[in-house]
Design a protein around this motif. Structure first.
Motif, PDB file in Angstrom:
ATOM      1  N   LYS A  65      22.693 -31.512 -37.398  1.00 19.79           N
ATOM      2  CA  LYS A  65      22.512 -32.463 -36.311  1.00 19.79           C
ATOM      3  C   LYS A  65      21.173 -32.195 -35.646  1.00 19.79           C
ATOM      4  N   GLN A  66      20.388 -33.239 -35.516  1.00 20.98           N
ATOM      5  CA  GLN A  66      19.028 -33.086 -35.018  1.00 20.98           C
ATOM      6  C   GLN A  66      19.015 -32.997 -33.490  1.00 20.98           C
TER       7      GLN A  66
ATOM      8  N   LEU B  66      26.171 -39.711 -38.222  1.00 22.87           N
ATOM      9  CA  LEU B  66      25.653 -38.383 -38.559  1.00 22.87           C
ATOM     10  C   LEU B  66      25.546 -37.481 -37.330  1.00 22.87           C
ATOM     11  N   ASN B  67      25.547 -38.067 -36.152  1.00 24.71           N
ATOM     12  CA  ASN B  67      25.400 -37.284 -34.917  1.00 24.71           C
ATOM     13  C   ASN B  67      26.073 -38.059 -33.787  1.00 24.71           C
TER      14      ASN B  67
ATOM     15  N   ASN C 162      16.657 -43.530 -28.878  1.00 28.25           N
ATOM     16  CA  ASN C 162      16.259 -44.188 -30.118  1.00 28.25           C
ATOM     17  C   ASN C 162      16.894 -43.533 -31.334  1.00 28.25           C
ATOM     18  N   ILE C 163      16.812 -44.247 -32.446  1.00 25.56           N
ATOM     19  CA  ILE C 163      17.369 -43.822 -33.726  1.00 25.56           C
ATOM     20  C   ILE C 163      16.255 -43.856 -34.753  1.00 25.56           C
ATOM     21  N   VAL C 164      16.350 -42.993 -35.743  1.00 19.37           N
ATOM     22  CA  VAL C 164      15.350 -42.928 -36.816  1.00 19.37           C
ATOM     23  C   VAL C 164      15.938 -43.556 -38.070  1.00 19.37           C
ATOM     24  N   ASN C 165      15.208 -44.507 -38.648  1.00 15.73           N
ATOM     25  CA  ASN C 165      15.538 -45.047 -39.967  1.00 15.73           C
ATOM     26  C   ASN C 165      14.659 -44.331 -40.984  1.00 15.73           C
TER      27      ASN C 165
ATOM     28  N   ARG D 269      12.541 -48.770 -59.873  1.00 13.76           N
ATOM     29  CA  ARG D 269      12.568 -48.249 -58.506  1.00 13.76           C
ATOM     30  C   ARG D 269      14.017 -48.115 -58.036  1.00 13.76           C
ATOM     31  N   VAL D 270      14.290 -46.998 -57.381  1.00 11.30           N
ATOM     32  CA  VAL D 270      15.586 -46.792 -56.739  1.00 11.30           C
ATOM     33  C   VAL D 270      15.337 -46.274 -55.334  1.00 11.30           C
ATOM     34  N   MET D 271      16.301 -46.480 -54.465  1.00 12.91           N
ATOM     35  CA  MET D 271      16.086 -46.074 -53.077  1.00 12.91           C
ATOM     36  C   MET D 271      17.390 -45.639 -52.427  1.00 12.91           C
ATOM     37  N   HIS D 272      17.243 -44.938 -51.318  1.00 10.67           N
ATOM     38  CA  HIS D 272      18.373 -44.585 -50.461  1.00 10.67           C
ATOM     39  C   HIS D 272      17.842 -44.513 -49.040  1.00 10.67           C
ATOM     40  N   ALA D 273      18.713 -44.755 -48.056  1.00 11.27           N
ATOM     41  CA  ALA D 273      18.287 -44.755 -46.650  1.00 11.27           C
ATOM     42  C   ALA D 273      19.376 -44.127 -45.786  1.00 11.27           C
ATOM     43  N   GLN D 274      18.952 -43.517 -44.711  1.00 10.14           N
ATOM     44  CA  GLN D 274      19.858 -42.952 -43.716  1.00 10.14           C
ATOM     45  C   GLN D 274      19.302 -43.255 -42.333  1.00 10.14           C
ATOM     46  N   GLU D 275      20.210 -43.429 -41.374  1.00  9.49           N
ATOM     47  CA  GLU D 275      19.800 -43.583 -39.977  1.00  9.49           C
ATOM     48  C   GLU D 275      20.511 -42.527 -39.146  1.00  9.49           C
ATOM     49  N   PHE D 276      19.774 -41.909 -38.244  1.00 12.49           N
ATOM     50  CA  PHE D 276      20.344 -40.824 -37.455  1.00 12.49           C
ATOM     51  C   PHE D 276      19.683 -40.805 -36.080  1.00 12.49           C
ATOM     52  N   ASN D 277      20.365 -40.203 -35.136  1.00 12.30           N
ATOM     53  CA  ASN D 277      19.849 -40.043 -33.781  1.00 12.30           C
ATOM     54  C   ASN D 277      19.541 -38.574 -33.522  1.00 12.30           C
ATOM     55  N   ILE D 278      18.735 -38.327 -32.518  1.00  9.76           N
ATOM     56  CA  ILE D 278      18.347 -36.971 -32.137  1.00  9.76           C
ATOM     57  C   ILE D 278      18.953 -36.667 -30.775  1.00  9.76           C
ATOM     58  N   SER D 279      19.721 -35.592 -30.693  1.00 10.48           N
ATOM     59  CA  SER D 279      20.380 -35.228 -29.437  1.00 10.48           C
ATOM     60  C   SER D 279      19.348 -34.883 -28.377  1.00 10.48           C
ATOM     61  N   SER D 280      19.532 -35.449 -27.182  1.00 13.12           N
ATOM     62  CA  SER D 280      18.589 -35.193 -26.100  1.00 13.12           C
ATOM     63  C   SER D 280      18.923 -33.878 -25.402  1.00 13.12           C
ATOM     64  N   PRO D 281      17.972 -33.307 -24.676  1.00 18.09           N
ATOM     65  CA  PRO D 281      18.238 -32.061 -23.937  1.00 18.09           C
ATOM     66  C   PRO D 281      19.317 -32.267 -22.876  1.00 18.09           C
TER      67      PRO D 281
END
Length: 709
Positions: free
Chosen positions: A503-504, A183-184, A579-582, A595-607
């Protein structure tokens, strides 16, 4: 060059024609063989292509009618005599030859053109010269030369037809490693450094201290003609798990006893440290470091290679081509599975023919030096044909099932409550989401995903019974089977998807949307659970840092889109830049308990850290240039204990730092350094920024420069 032996046979040596000097014609040969800059100590040539050396005599001139010349090449205990002949015909690439062209004999010198077989072993050879008459023989130690694979020669198993490919995958000393998440996608440059002093010699030393060589030198020398054999030896030697290998891996804890893997920017420093420490492992490596060093060694040996990143790479420990993930009923990921998915994993592709298989499996081969599973008793992986992975010919050597699972396993997500599974979803698209390598002549990614993966449908599966068809390249004759292992299930009453917006970037809020669809003909009361956890690219998440619970009413056959935000203040104090966010969402029907679910993992761009080089990015060798490096605090708070660090192998000695006790909002910290390169090629400047409020580096930036003569 010394006369080491002189033998008289039935007469006397008149001594009037003595060998005075051997000129290896280094500059001319290195240009002709595309090896210029690889070594300052040795002549480096490619197999199957003639190279020349000039013999200079003193006393009377050499008489070709009464004095014969014989060259003798030695490789360990193996040797071959090569009579020197007068001929200007094209040499036979299957045998050693030594020819004198018409016009190459002068009063005090003679030029000989030597050609090795195209299947010669990669090694350092010693060369002797015998000058023989009917009465005597004089033997001279001429010197040594290094023989490499030849991707320019059609008969060589590593032949690569396109010149732009050879320039990129053999001669280029600069690469890009793709990291982060799909994603990034982030990129970091890497200096392969094959033209750095001592690198070629380190690569040859790696072969000499391998277990294969130490156990049986003669057998190892013979097998080194095969690029598949070379790739397995080098792959195992890049990690130190079984041998005197180069790198020790470490994925968690403190790195104080070595170098944090994120701080490496090139292979040359690693290889030289390994040699200078008498082959003690360099601390520490992770997948992109292992892969980049392997790529350096293979390019030096003449085997076209490139670094490849698989985003969402499965590590399938039980070899069932599926990965189980466990979540709580409120969306927290649980560390209950031995299998794992790395957000990115880096390996190498090497280009070669595979005569042990069939022409269908020639071309790019996966070679993975990161020590994960053993292959034939040692920690190496490959060479595995990329075509075998795509065609699901899982018995093709080497390690195809493991590579296939890495890029194409299914993900089974299980929702667990009180020890019971209360929800299950199957994701067939997450693993191997995208596979990238550096584009030819560009820093942009080239998408290799189609080369590894067919669409999820009926596909050929190679079993023990039908593998012979794949060897014959009749892939269509393989059995076909549906990938789905369970019968078709009815459409679920609820569907949910989670999407991260854009993009974060560090210091900005995280925006997301959750889409819920009610497939039933009556309204429903739902509970939405959202959960965010920190994780590193290769491990399970840590505890949650943000969660949200909300009741939702949905009408029959309605689709709702729910918007959510995580403010920067919620993650800045707990999230490191790498680090990455789940992020996971669980939707529960209050009445039916579905119950149903979905998940994404993404990183945050550093300065970003800015680097400005006096005179631009193309620099002259042995000339000083000034570099201005600075970081601006664009966050909403003061950063205490700010440290800006600059380093660059081949450009700077050691690390150069600037420090500030307090870096206020909108202010910058800067450092000016002088750089000077002592070798040609591409070099990497690296700058990092850290502060005492965070336990790790907050930002890391790179800048490539090209050094010209």
């Amino acid at each position: 060059m010394d006369c080491i032996q002189q033998t008289n046979i039935g007469g006397t040596n008149d001594g009037h024609c003595q060998l005075r000097l051997v000129d290896f014609e280094g500059h001319i040969n290195h240009i002709s063989h595309e090896t210029l800059g690889l070594s300052r100590k040795h002549l480096v040539v490619r197999r199957g292509k003639p190279f020349k050396l000039t013999l200079r005599f003193h006393g009377r001139s050499w008489n070709p009618h009464s004095e014969g010349l014989v060259l003798e090449v030695w490789l360990g205990s193996l040797s071959e005599r090569i009579p020197v002949q007068f001929s200007d015909t094209q040499p036979n690439p299957q045998h050693w030859s030594a020819n004198i062209h018409p016009g190459s004999v002068h009063s005090e010198s003679v030029t000989i053109y030597i050609c090795s077989p195209v299947r010669s072993s990669v090694a350092l050879y010693n060369l002797l010269l015998h000058k023989e008459t009917r009465q005597s023989r004089s033997t001279y130690a001429v010197g040594s030369f290094v023989l490499l694979c030849n991707p320019w020669l059609k008969d060589d198993p590593v032949y690569m037809p396109q010149e732009d490919q050879r320039q990129e995958y053999i001669k280029s000393d600069y690469g890009v490693v793709f990291m982060g998440t799909n994603l990034n996608v982030c990129q970091r440059p890497w200096s392969f450094g094959q033209y750095e002093p001592g690198v070629l010699e380190a690569c040859l030393k790696l072969l000499e201290v391998s277990p294969q060589h130490l156990n049986d030198k003669t057998r190892d020398y013979i097998l080194r003609a095969d690029p598949a054999y070379l790739s397995r030896v080098v792959c195992a030697m890049v990690n130190c798990n079984d041998d005197l290998g180069i790198l020790l891996g470490k994925w968690q804890g403190s790195y104080e006893s070595g170098v944090n893997p994120t701080e490496w920017g090139g292979s040359a420093d690693i290889l030289r440290r390994w040699v200078s420490s008498n082959f003690s492992p360099v601390r520490y490596g992770q997948c992109w470091v292992f892969a980049s060093v392997l790529c350096t060694v293979m390019r030096v040996l003449g085997i076209p290679s490139r670094v490849v990143t698989v985003f969402n790479a499965a590590h399938d420990t039980d070899a069932n081509s599926s990965i189980e993930e466990f979540y709580s009923s409120t969306g927290e990921k649980l560390n209950l599975s031995k299998d794992s998915i790395w957000n990115f994993h880096v390996w190498v592709e090497c280009w070669m023919r595979r005569p042990d298989l069939s022409a269908a499996f020639d071309g790019w081969q996966v070679v993975d030096p990161t020590p994960q599973e053993k292959s034939a008793g040692i920690f190496c992986c490959g060479p595995c044909p990329v075509a075998a992975v795509q065609q699901r010919c899982l018995r093709a050597p080497f390690d195809t099932p493991f590579i296939f699972a890495s890029v194409d396993a299914d993900v089974i997500r299980l929702i667990v409550r009180n020890g019971q599974v209360v929800g299950r979803t199957v994701d067939t698209e997450r693993v191997g989401k995208v596979i990238y390598t550096k584009g030819i002549g560009s820093d942009s990614p080239e998408n290799l995903t189609p080369a590894y993966k067919m669409k999820k449908r009926a596909q050929p599966v190679c079993t023990a019974r039908n593998f012979s068809y794949c060897r014959s390249a009749v892939v269509s004759s393989c059995q076909t089977a549906e990938i789905a292992s369970s019968p078709e299930e009815p459409a679920p009453g609820l569907e949910v998807s989670l999407k991260i917006k854009g993009k974060q970037s560090w210091g900005e809020s995280i925006w997301m949307s959750v889409t819920v669809t009610n497939n039933l003909g009556h309204s429903r009361v739902l509970v939405e659970h959202l959960n965010a956890q920190i994780k590193e690219y290769n491990r399970s998440p840590q505890e949650s840092f943000w969660e949200m619970h909300k009741e939702v009413h949905i009408q029959p056959h309605q689709t709702l889109t729910l918007q959510h935000t995580i403010p920067a203040s919620e993650y800045e104090s707990v999230l490191a830049a790498q680090n990455i966010v789940n992020l996971a969402v669980v939707i529960k029907d209050e009445q039916t308990k579905e119950r149903v679910m979905h998940a994404q993992e993404f990183n945050i761009s550093s300065p970003q850290i800015s680097m400005e080089i006096e005179g631009g990015d193309s620099l002259h060798i042995y000339k000083e240039h000034t570099v201005q490096v600075y970081f601006t605090n664009n966050l909403t708070k003061t950063l205490d204990g700010a440290v800006l660090t600059v380093e660059g192998s081949g450009l700077l000695k050691g690390k150069h730092e600037a420090r500030l006790a307090h870096l206020n909002q909108g202010k910058k910290i800067e450092k000016t350094v002088s750089i000077m390169a002592s070798s040609l090629g591409t070099k990497i400047l690296m700058a990092t920024f850290s502060h005492s409020n965070s336990p790790t580096v907050m930002s890391r930036s790179y800048h490539k420069v090209t050094i010209t003569a």
